[in-house]
Scaffold this motif. Structure first.
Motif, PDB file in Angstrom:
ATOM      1  N   GLN A  70       0.830  -1.206   0.000  1.00 14.45           N
ATOM      2  CA  GLN A  70       0.000   0.000   0.000  1.00 14.45           C
ATOM      3  C   GLN A  70       0.865   1.257   0.000  1.00 14.45           C
ATOM      4  N   ARG A  71       1.944   1.242   0.776  1.00 15.13           N
ATOM      5  CA  ARG A  71       2.842   2.399   0.818  1.00 15.13           C
ATOM      6  C   ARG A  71       3.525   2.603  -0.524  1.00 15.13           C
ATOM      7  N   GLU A  72       3.973   1.516  -1.130  1.00 11.75           N
ATOM      8  CA  GLU A  72       4.606   1.630  -2.438  1.00 11.75           C
ATOM      9  C   GLU A  72       3.625   2.162  -3.479  1.00 11.75           C
ATOM     10  N   PHE A  73       2.370   1.726  -3.388  1.00 14.22           N
ATOM     11  CA  PHE A  73       1.342   2.209  -4.300  1.00 14.22           C
ATOM     12  C   PHE A  73       1.134   3.711  -4.120  1.00 14.22           C
ATOM     13  N   GLU A  74       1.027   4.161  -2.865  1.00 14.71           N
ATOM     14  CA  GLU A  74       0.838   5.589  -2.599  1.00 14.71           C
ATOM     15  C   GLU A  74       2.029   6.398  -3.082  1.00 14.71           C
ATOM     16  N   LEU A  75       3.224   5.874  -2.882  1.00 17.83           N
ATOM     17  CA  LEU A  75       4.427   6.567  -3.338  1.00 17.83           C
ATOM     18  C   LEU A  75       4.437   6.689  -4.851  1.00 17.83           C
ATOM     19  N   GLU A  76       4.102   5.628  -5.542  1.00 18.01           N
ATOM     20  CA  GLU A  76       4.050   5.658  -7.007  1.00 18.01           C
ATOM     21  C   GLU A  76       2.958   6.608  -7.489  1.00 18.01           C
ATOM     22  N   LYS A  77       1.847   6.639  -6.788  1.00 21.20           N
ATOM     23  CA  LYS A  77       0.754   7.548  -7.134  1.00 21.20           C
ATOM     24  C   LYS A  77       1.216   9.007  -7.022  1.00 21.20           C
ATOM     25  N   MET A  78       1.969   9.301  -5.956  1.00 19.37           N
ATOM     26  CA  MET A  78       2.479  10.659  -5.791  1.00 19.37           C
ATOM     27  C   MET A  78       3.506  10.996  -6.864  1.00 19.37           C
ATOM     28  N   ILE A 111       7.155   3.422  14.819  1.00 22.07           N
ATOM     29  CA  ILE A 111       8.550   3.126  15.130  1.00 22.07           C
ATOM     30  C   ILE A 111       8.844   1.639  14.997  1.00 22.07           C
ATOM     31  N   ARG A 112       7.925   0.771  15.422  1.00 21.65           N
ATOM     32  CA  ARG A 112       8.177  -0.667  15.414  1.00 21.65           C
ATOM     33  C   ARG A 112       8.193  -1.249  14.006  1.00 21.65           C
ATOM     34  N   ASP A 113       7.229  -0.895  13.182  1.00 22.84           N
ATOM     35  CA  ASP A 113       7.071  -1.536  11.881  1.00 22.84           C
ATOM     36  C   ASP A 113       7.356  -0.612  10.703  1.00 22.84           C
ATOM     37  N   GLY A 114       7.654   0.657  10.973  1.00 24.48           N
ATOM     38  CA  GLY A 114       7.778   1.627   9.896  1.00 24.48           C
ATOM     39  C   GLY A 114       9.103   1.564   9.169  1.00 24.48           C
ATOM     40  N   ASP A 115       9.062   1.979   7.926  1.00 23.27           N
ATOM     41  CA  ASP A 115      10.254   2.113   7.106  1.00 23.27           C
ATOM     42  C   ASP A 115      10.569   3.597   7.032  1.00 23.27           C
ATOM     43  N   ILE A 116      11.618   4.020   7.734  1.00 16.92           N
ATOM     44  CA  ILE A 116      11.921   5.444   7.871  1.00 16.92           C
ATOM     45  C   ILE A 116      12.262   6.081   6.530  1.00 16.92           C
ATOM     46  N   VAL A 117      12.910   5.326   5.656  1.00 20.71           N
ATOM     47  CA  VAL A 117      13.273   5.873   4.343  1.00 20.71           C
ATOM     48  C   VAL A 117      12.019   6.203   3.544  1.00 20.71           C
ATOM     49  N   LEU A 118      11.082   5.286   3.527  1.00 18.32           N
ATOM     50  CA  LEU A 118       9.830   5.512   2.811  1.00 18.32           C
ATOM     51  C   LEU A 118       9.059   6.684   3.431  1.00 18.32           C
ATOM     52  N   PHE A 119       9.018   6.737   4.750  1.00 19.89           N
ATOM     53  CA  PHE A 119       8.306   7.813   5.437  1.00 19.89           C
ATOM     54  C   PHE A 119       8.903   9.170   5.084  1.00 19.89           C
ATOM     55  N   LEU A 120      10.217   9.266   5.160  1.00 22.89           N
ATOM     56  CA  LEU A 120      10.863  10.544   4.867  1.00 22.89           C
ATOM     57  C   LEU A 120      10.723  10.932   3.404  1.00 22.89           C
ATOM     58  N   THR A 121      10.743   9.945   2.521  1.00 26.52           N
ATOM     59  CA  THR A 121      10.548  10.227   1.097  1.00 26.52           C
ATOM     60  C   THR A 121       9.152  10.788   0.859  1.00 26.52           C
ATOM     61  N   LEU A 122       8.160  10.168   1.468  1.00 24.79           N
ATOM     62  CA  LEU A 122       6.785  10.662   1.337  1.00 24.79           C
ATOM     63  C   LEU A 122       6.658  12.075   1.905  1.00 24.79           C
ATOM     64  N   PHE A 123       7.260  12.300   3.065  1.00 27.69           N
ATOM     65  CA  PHE A 123       7.193  13.616   3.694  1.00 27.69           C
ATOM     66  C   PHE A 123       7.851  14.676   2.814  1.00 27.69           C
ATOM     67  N   GLU A 124       9.016  14.360   2.275  1.00 27.58           N
ATOM     68  CA  GLU A 124       9.733  15.304   1.441  1.00 27.58           C
ATOM     69  C   GLU A 124       8.927  15.673   0.203  1.00 27.58           C
ATOM     70  N   ARG A 125       8.332  14.691  -0.420  1.00 23.26           N
ATOM     71  CA  ARG A 125       7.543  14.955  -1.626  1.00 23.26           C
ATOM     72  C   ARG A 125       6.303  15.777  -1.330  1.00 23.26           C
ATOM     73  N   GLN A 126       5.661  15.491  -0.214  1.00 25.24           N
ATOM     74  CA  GLN A 126       4.480  16.264   0.138  1.00 25.24           C
ATOM     75  C   GLN A 126       4.871  17.706   0.469  1.00 25.24           C
ATOM     76  N   ALA A 127       5.999  17.876   1.148  1.00 27.28           N
ATOM     77  CA  ALA A 127       6.459  19.227   1.480  1.00 27.28           C
ATOM     78  C   ALA A 127       6.789  20.014   0.217  1.00 27.28           C
ATOM     79  N   LYS A 128       7.371  19.369  -0.768  1.00 25.34           N
ATOM     80  CA  LYS A 128       7.677  20.043  -2.030  1.00 25.34           C
ATOM     81  C   LYS A 128       6.398  20.444  -2.752  1.00 25.34           C
ATOM     82  N   ARG A 129       5.374  19.608  -2.617  1.00 27.07           N
ATOM     83  CA  ARG A 129       4.114  19.909  -3.295  1.00 27.07           C
ATOM     84  C   ARG A 129       3.482  21.187  -2.770  1.00 27.07           C
ATOM     85  N   ILE A 130       3.589  21.426  -1.469  1.00 26.50           N
ATOM     86  CA  ILE A 130       2.974  22.630  -0.907  1.00 26.50           C
ATOM     87  C   ILE A 130       3.941  23.804  -0.862  1.00 26.50           C
ATOM     88  N   GLU A 131       5.173  23.556  -1.215  1.00 22.56           N
ATOM     89  CA  GLU A 131       6.226  24.573  -1.261  1.00 22.56           C
ATOM     90  C   GLU A 131       6.329  25.284   0.059  1.00 22.56           C
TER      91      GLU A 131
END
Length: 131
Positions: A70-78, A111-131
């Motif tokens: 699901q996370r990979e799908f959302e990332l690809e969608k973005m 923290i237990r099950d999360g992938d920090i790289v994916l989380f930060l990538t999603l955050f960075e892309r969303q932040a760029k979208r709103i400038e």
């Protein structure tokens, strides 16, 4: 012993291997069940508990895989949305959101099950979208 009949083949294979039995992929569920029952280490209570642990581990693994997909799908969608906005500047305005909307868009990091790289990538892309 009825609990062995309800188990999936992959679970029975793991159970038989944990009991020290040699198994092959060609064995049927009935053959696996018979091997487990005839094992010298067979105790119904112990085997039942072992099977429940194996089942829980498999379900947890499948759940993690589903979340990852699901996370990979959302990332690809973005990624596709960003690519589309690069080619169509008029379409960029609907992508702009406020910082408070960014907090709603980005899921909380687990923290237990999360992938920090994916989380930060999603955050960075969303932040760029709103400038």
């Amino acid at each position: 012993m009825a609990f062995l009949g309800k188990a999936k083949k992959q679970d029975l294979v793991l159970l038989a291997e944990e009991l020290g039995q040699k198994v092959s992929d060609k064995m049927t569920n009935i053959e696996l069940r018979n091997i487990i029952i005839r094992s010298k280490d067979y105790e119904e209570e112990f085997v039942r508990d072992q099977l429940s642990v194996i089942l829980e581990e498999r379900l947890e693994r499948e759940s993690k895989e589903k979340i990852q997909q699901q996370r990979e799908f959302e990332l690809e969608k973005m990624r596709l949305e960003i690519e589309r906005s690069r080619f169509d500047p008029e379409n960029l305005s609907p992508l702009k959101t406020s910082v408070s909307d960014l907090i709603k868009i980005i899921p909380n990091f687990d923290i237990r099950d999360g992938d920090i790289v994916l989380f930060l990538t999603l955050f960075e892309r969303q932040a760029k979208r709103i400038e």
